[in-house]
Design a protein around this motif. Structure first.
Motif, mmCIF file in Angstrom:
data_model
loop_
_atom_site.group_PDB
_atom_site.id
_atom_site.type_symbol
_atom_site.label_atom_id
_atom_site.label_comp_id
_atom_site.label_asym_id
_atom_site.label_seq_id
_atom_site.Cartn_x
_atom_site.Cartn_y
_atom_site.Cartn_z
ATOM 1 N N LEU A 104 0.831 -1.207 0.000
ATOM 2 C CA LEU A 104 0.000 0.000 0.000
ATOM 3 C C LEU A 104 0.869 1.263 0.000
ATOM 4 O O LEU A 104 0.545 2.247 -0.680
ATOM 5 C CB LEU A 104 -0.955 -0.020 1.205
ATOM 6 C CG LEU A 104 -1.981 -1.151 1.167
ATOM 7 C CD1 LEU A 104 -2.843 -1.163 2.417
ATOM 8 C CD2 LEU A 104 -2.876 -1.048 -0.077
ATOM 9 N N PHE A 105 1.981 1.244 0.740
ATOM 10 C CA PHE A 105 2.888 2.404 0.739
ATOM 11 C C PHE A 105 3.449 2.634 -0.660
ATOM 12 O O PHE A 105 3.517 3.774 -1.138
ATOM 13 C CB PHE A 105 4.049 2.206 1.721
ATOM 14 C CG PHE A 105 3.665 2.359 3.173
ATOM 15 C CD1 PHE A 105 2.527 3.069 3.535
ATOM 16 C CD2 PHE A 105 4.441 1.800 4.181
ATOM 17 C CE1 PHE A 105 2.173 3.209 4.875
ATOM 18 C CE2 PHE A 105 4.094 1.939 5.512
ATOM 19 C CZ PHE A 105 2.950 2.641 5.861
ATOM 20 N N ALA A 110 3.359 5.606 -5.795
ATOM 21 C CA ALA A 110 3.140 5.638 -7.237
ATOM 22 C C ALA A 110 2.022 6.616 -7.587
ATOM 23 O O ALA A 110 2.102 7.345 -8.578
ATOM 24 C CB ALA A 110 2.806 4.239 -7.748
ATOM 25 N N ALA A 111 0.979 6.654 -6.756
ATOM 26 C CA ALA A 111 -0.159 7.525 -7.047
ATOM 27 C C ALA A 111 0.192 8.992 -6.786
ATOM 28 O O ALA A 111 -0.193 9.879 -7.546
ATOM 29 C CB ALA A 111 -1.360 7.102 -6.195
ATOM 30 N N ILE B 276 -10.197 -4.151 -13.536
ATOM 31 C CA ILE B 276 -10.775 -2.942 -12.939
ATOM 32 C C ILE B 276 -9.742 -1.824 -12.847
ATOM 33 O O ILE B 276 -9.988 -0.689 -13.218
ATOM 34 C CB ILE B 276 -11.319 -3.241 -11.517
ATOM 35 C CG1 ILE B 276 -12.365 -4.350 -11.577
ATOM 36 C CG2 ILE B 276 -11.915 -1.987 -10.897
ATOM 37 C CD1 ILE B 276 -12.731 -4.881 -10.216
ATOM 38 N N THR B 277 -8.541 -2.168 -12.341
ATOM 39 C CA THR B 277 -7.555 -1.131 -12.074
ATOM 40 C C THR B 277 -6.160 -1.624 -12.437
ATOM 41 O O THR B 277 -5.891 -2.814 -12.448
ATOM 42 C CB THR B 277 -7.575 -0.712 -10.582
ATOM 43 O OG1 THR B 277 -6.399 0.042 -10.313
ATOM 44 C CG2 THR B 277 -7.626 -1.906 -9.668
ATOM 45 N N GLU B 278 -5.279 -0.659 -12.746
ATOM 46 C CA GLU B 278 -3.892 -1.020 -13.010
ATOM 47 C C GLU B 278 -3.107 -1.163 -11.713
ATOM 48 O O GLU B 278 -1.966 -1.584 -11.718
ATOM 49 C CB GLU B 278 -3.223 0.059 -13.872
ATOM 50 C CG GLU B 278 -3.607 -0.033 -15.329
ATOM 51 C CD GLU B 278 -3.006 1.109 -16.122
ATOM 52 O OE1 GLU B 278 -2.145 1.825 -15.577
ATOM 53 O OE2 GLU B 278 -3.393 1.265 -17.278
ATOM 54 N N ARG B 279 -3.718 -0.768 -10.618
ATOM 55 C CA ARG B 279 -2.980 -0.744 -9.353
ATOM 56 C C ARG B 279 -3.008 -2.124 -8.696
ATOM 57 O O ARG B 279 -3.782 -2.379 -7.779
ATOM 58 C CB ARG B 279 -3.560 0.327 -8.430
ATOM 59 C CG ARG B 279 -3.537 1.709 -9.083
ATOM 60 C CD ARG B 279 -3.553 2.816 -8.062
ATOM 61 N NE ARG B 279 -3.473 4.123 -8.689
ATOM 62 C CZ ARG B 279 -2.342 4.682 -9.129
ATOM 63 N NH1 ARG B 279 -1.200 4.047 -8.985
ATOM 64 N NH2 ARG B 279 -2.341 5.864 -9.692
ATOM 65 N N ARG B 281 -0.852 -3.656 -6.769
ATOM 66 C CA ARG B 281 -0.459 -3.737 -5.353
ATOM 67 C C ARG B 281 -1.617 -3.380 -4.450
ATOM 68 O O ARG B 281 -1.775 -3.924 -3.361
ATOM 69 C CB ARG B 281 0.724 -2.803 -5.082
ATOM 70 C CG ARG B 281 2.030 -3.344 -5.624
ATOM 71 C CD ARG B 281 3.139 -2.356 -5.405
ATOM 72 N NE ARG B 281 2.878 -1.138 -6.146
ATOM 73 C CZ ARG B 281 3.791 -0.458 -6.830
ATOM 74 N NH1 ARG B 281 5.033 -0.875 -6.859
ATOM 75 N NH2 ARG B 281 3.485 0.647 -7.467
ATOM 76 N N LEU B 282 -2.448 -2.436 -4.912
ATOM 77 C CA LEU B 282 -3.620 -2.054 -4.132
ATOM 78 C C LEU B 282 -4.554 -3.255 -3.969
ATOM 79 O O LEU B 282 -5.022 -3.557 -2.871
ATOM 80 C CB LEU B 282 -4.347 -0.896 -4.843
ATOM 81 C CG LEU B 282 -5.550 -0.325 -4.118
ATOM 82 C CD1 LEU B 282 -5.112 0.393 -2.853
ATOM 83 C CD2 LEU B 282 -6.315 0.638 -5.018
ATOM 84 N N VAL B 283 -4.784 -3.962 -5.093
ATOM 85 C CA VAL B 283 -5.667 -5.132 -5.064
ATOM 86 C C VAL B 283 -5.132 -6.156 -4.068
ATOM 87 O O VAL B 283 -5.842 -6.647 -3.195
ATOM 88 C CB VAL B 283 -5.776 -5.762 -6.472
ATOM 89 C CG1 VAL B 283 -6.552 -7.064 -6.418
ATOM 90 C CG2 VAL B 283 -6.420 -4.780 -7.435
ATOM 91 N N GLU B 284 -3.819 -6.445 -4.195
ATOM 92 C CA GLU B 284 -3.242 -7.464 -3.332
ATOM 93 C C GLU B 284 -3.257 -7.030 -1.862
ATOM 94 O O GLU B 284 -3.549 -7.827 -0.972
ATOM 95 C CB GLU B 284 -1.806 -7.770 -3.779
ATOM 96 C CG GLU B 284 -1.291 -9.046 -3.173
ATOM 97 C CD GLU B 284 -0.113 -9.617 -3.934
ATOM 98 O OE1 GLU B 284 -0.036 -9.409 -5.156
ATOM 99 O OE2 GLU B 284 0.726 -10.248 -3.291
ATOM 100 N N GLY B 285 -2.951 -5.745 -1.633
ATOM 101 C CA GLY B 285 -2.983 -5.228 -0.264
ATOM 102 C C GLY B 285 -4.364 -5.384 0.351
ATOM 103 O O GLY B 285 -4.508 -5.799 1.507
ATOM 104 N N VAL B 286 -5.388 -5.074 -0.432
ATOM 105 C CA VAL B 286 -6.757 -5.172 0.079
ATOM 106 C C VAL B 286 -7.131 -6.633 0.339
ATOM 107 O O VAL B 286 -7.762 -6.953 1.354
ATOM 108 C CB VAL B 286 -7.743 -4.502 -0.912
ATOM 109 C CG1 VAL B 286 -9.173 -4.808 -0.528
ATOM 110 C CG2 VAL B 286 -7.510 -3.002 -0.936
ATOM 111 N N VAL B 287 -6.689 -7.537 -0.562
ATOM 112 C CA VAL B 287 -6.958 -8.963 -0.359
ATOM 113 C C VAL B 287 -6.334 -9.422 0.965
ATOM 114 O O VAL B 287 -6.949 -10.151 1.743
ATOM 115 C CB VAL B 287 -6.407 -9.803 -1.536
ATOM 116 C CG1 VAL B 287 -6.468 -11.290 -1.202
ATOM 117 C CG2 VAL B 287 -7.194 -9.528 -2.798
#
Lengths: 286, 304
Positions: A104-105, A110-111, B276-279, B281-287
């Motif tokens: 997440l960091f 990146a964002a 849905i998204t290119e992010r 790491r976000l997907v994996e973090g949420v999982v």
């Protein structure tokens, strides 16, 4: 000869940066009993903070207090909001939760900024070389980093060894129940330790920014090395972290110059030797 | 650790039959996706012997997986799977013996940290030296099967091969967990000191589990190399070990078949996330957050 001396100084300075990171890590392990895989990401955040602050204000020096203050606040928020709850969890949960924080960091970075490499210029006031011995000159900024790290390390050892709060941190690192028995507020100590550890890692990142590029995942290498430092030095031991960080920093730096293929393996190999000889670290009292 | 009953196995068998029928109705892309999920499942299942079985959380496991994959490269082109499979398991098993002997001298946090460092040591071995063909990875010649496989038949053949290997690995472990050895590991997970006091060779049992688990990870890595015809040092990185732990937790720490469910769930979540998204790491973090904070017993414990 001058080249070798420069590598020794580089190793010393790398080791001291490593100490800033791993001292926080070892205290957080020792006092709170939490494994934080995202500790390397805090280093990365500090470096990017320096890149942003130096870019916006043109004053690199503002990045250092920004990293310390930002780190204290960020660390306190993380401890109160998340890590306090992680303490009761099993190791597996702690590993995965802090692994999620890394992801997440990095995603937040990146964002907010981007995925590029960035150079942070050395502050102009220190952008020169200082003659050290004979014809050998060394970067003034690197000498300043050495001095700042030594001052921070000295200040931290004095704080932990000489003050009342420092004594209770040491007590907590040895035996967390003792703090409760002594009637001290363990929760306050946890917040203090975690916030300081975060600030130290972010300060190290800010200091390192002009020395190397600022790039995604830059904390990963430091995470592995600081884990090795903690294993060699012994969990919760500041003195152990200090000597182990110098040793690891020196071997890694000299290794990368003289045996570039073997540097990473040599550091891990050294940890293997320590494990064979003293499984709980060179400086543990147990 | 829970071992499925006959009724549970009917459901697993149904899933396997569905996968085996994919060549009849699915596009090659989805068969390749299923293959990568099967390989992930083998990898996570091999770690389950340690984590769910003996309560050991190791971050070195991707090292053994990568070592198994690189065995195919190190053997050079033209070897047969009947050579490369035992070689991969042997090499990973030997590495697991050396690393296990050292890492198992420690417990708790130290074990986590030392396995992380030793896993990275294997990573450095392939990333920093020229042993494995460089830091960017390298295309490899696939080991020969009994018959020659045409390019268009590959997705089907590898899907079935990976399905068969996973099934074999699962049933071997299912048998193993029912033996005294499996019972003793469970005892260690619950209370190591009591097992020691009862006269069990705790150290030896843990080492045996570490070696078997490492050799099976090597088999999974070999299947990855066979399927993808490509290896890179990234296969050995510790992030992969963390992902295997995630699949275990997601599927259910307490169930032998949990990692299989977890591997498929994670592969599916990633595939959906990608649309849905290119992010990523976000997907994996949420999982991960969902798995750790909400799904306490994993998918396998959904109905309990």
């Amino acid at each position: 000869m001058g080249g070798f001396l420069a590598q020794i100084l580089n190793g010393l300075q790398y080791g001291l940066l490593l100490f800033l990171i791993s001292s926080g890590l070892t205290l957080i392990f020792g006092v709170m009993g939490v494994i934080n895989l995202a500790h390397g990401s805090l280093f990365m955040i500090g470096a990017y903070l320096a890149y942003v602050v130096a870019g916006l204000t043109g004053q690199f020096w503002l990045a250092l207090p920004a990293a310390v203050v930002g780190g204290l606040v960020f660390g306190a928020v993380l401890e109160r909001g998340l890590f306090r709850k992680f303490r009761q969890r099993e190791h597996l949960d702690q590993v995965l939760l802090t692994f999620a924080l890394i992801l997440l960091f990095e995603e937040a970075r990146a964002a907010l900024i981007d995925n590029q490499f960035h150079a942070v210029p050395v502050p102009p006031a220190l952008d020169f070389s200082v003659p050290v011995i004979g014809g050998f000159a060394y970067s003034a900024y690197r000498l300043a980093v050495l001095a700042i790290c030594l001052a921070v390390a000295g200040g931290m050892v004095a704080f932990v060894e000489r003050t009342r709060i420092g004594a209770s941190i040491r007590a907590a690192a040895e035996n967390s129940e003792m703090v409760d028995l002594l009637g001290l507020d363990a929760r306050l100590i946890h917040t203090l330790v975690f916030a300081s550890g975060t600030a130290l890692a972010m300060l190290a990142g800010a200091l390192a920014a002009p020395l190397q590029s600022v790039y995604p995942g830059m904390g990963d290498g430091f995470l592995i090395l600081s884990f090795i430092v903690v294993v060699i030095g012994g969990l919760g031991s500041i003195a152990g972290a200090f000597w182990a960080a110098l040793l690891v920093g020196m071997i890694d730096t000299l290794g990368k110059v003289y045996l570039p293929e073997m540097a990473g393996i040599a550091v891990c190999g050294m940890m293997a030797l320590v494990l064979l000889w003293r499984p709980s670290g060179l400086f543990s009292r147990g | 650790m829970t071992r499925l009953s006959t009724k549970g196995h009917r459901w697993l068998g149904l899933g396997a039959a569905l996968l085996a029928s994919m060549p009849l109705w699915a596009a090659p892309y989805y068969m390749q996706l299923a293959s990568s999920a099967l390989i992930a499942a083998m990898f996570a299942l091999s770690l389950q012997l340690l984590t769910g079985g003996a309560g050991l959380v190791s971050l070195a496991h991707a090292g053994f997986f990568g070592l198994g994959a690189y065995t195919v490269y190190l053997l050079g082109g033209g070897s047969s799977v009947f050579v490369s499979v035992p070689a991969a398991m042997l090499l990973s098993g030997v590495a697991a013996t050396a690393i296990g002997r050292l890492a198992l001298r420690t417990r708790g946090f130290y074990f986590l940290m030392t396995t992380l460092a030793f896993g990275q040591m294997l990573f450095f071995l392939f990333h920093d030296t020229s042993l494995g063909g460089g830091a960017d990875g390298v295309f490899i010649a696939r080991p020969g099967l009994i018959w020659a496989v045409t390019k268009s038949a590959r997705p089907t053949v590898f899907l079935l091969l990976n399905l068969a290997t996973l099934s074999l690995m699962y049933f071997s472990l299912w048998k193993l967990m029912g033996t005294m050895f499996g019972q003793a590991l469970a005892g260690i997970r619950v209370n190591e000191d009591r097992m020691r006091a009862m006269g069990h060779d705790v150290q030896g049992l843990k080492l045996a589990a570490f070696i078997v688990s490492g050799a099976l990870a090597g088999l999974a890595g070999h299947m990855a190399a066979l399927t993808d015809a490509f290896v890179s040092p990234e296969l050995l990185g510790w992030h992969r070990s963390a992902e295997a732990l995630l699949m275990i937790l997601l599927g259910g720490l307490g169930a032998l078949h949990g990692p299989i469910l977890g591997a498929f769930a994670l592969t599916l979540a990633r595939e959906l996330g990608q649309s849905i998204t290119e992010r990523q790491r976000l997907v994996e973090g949420v999982v991960i957050l969902a798995a750790v904070l909400l799904l306490r017993r994993g998918l396998a414990g959904w109905r309990q």
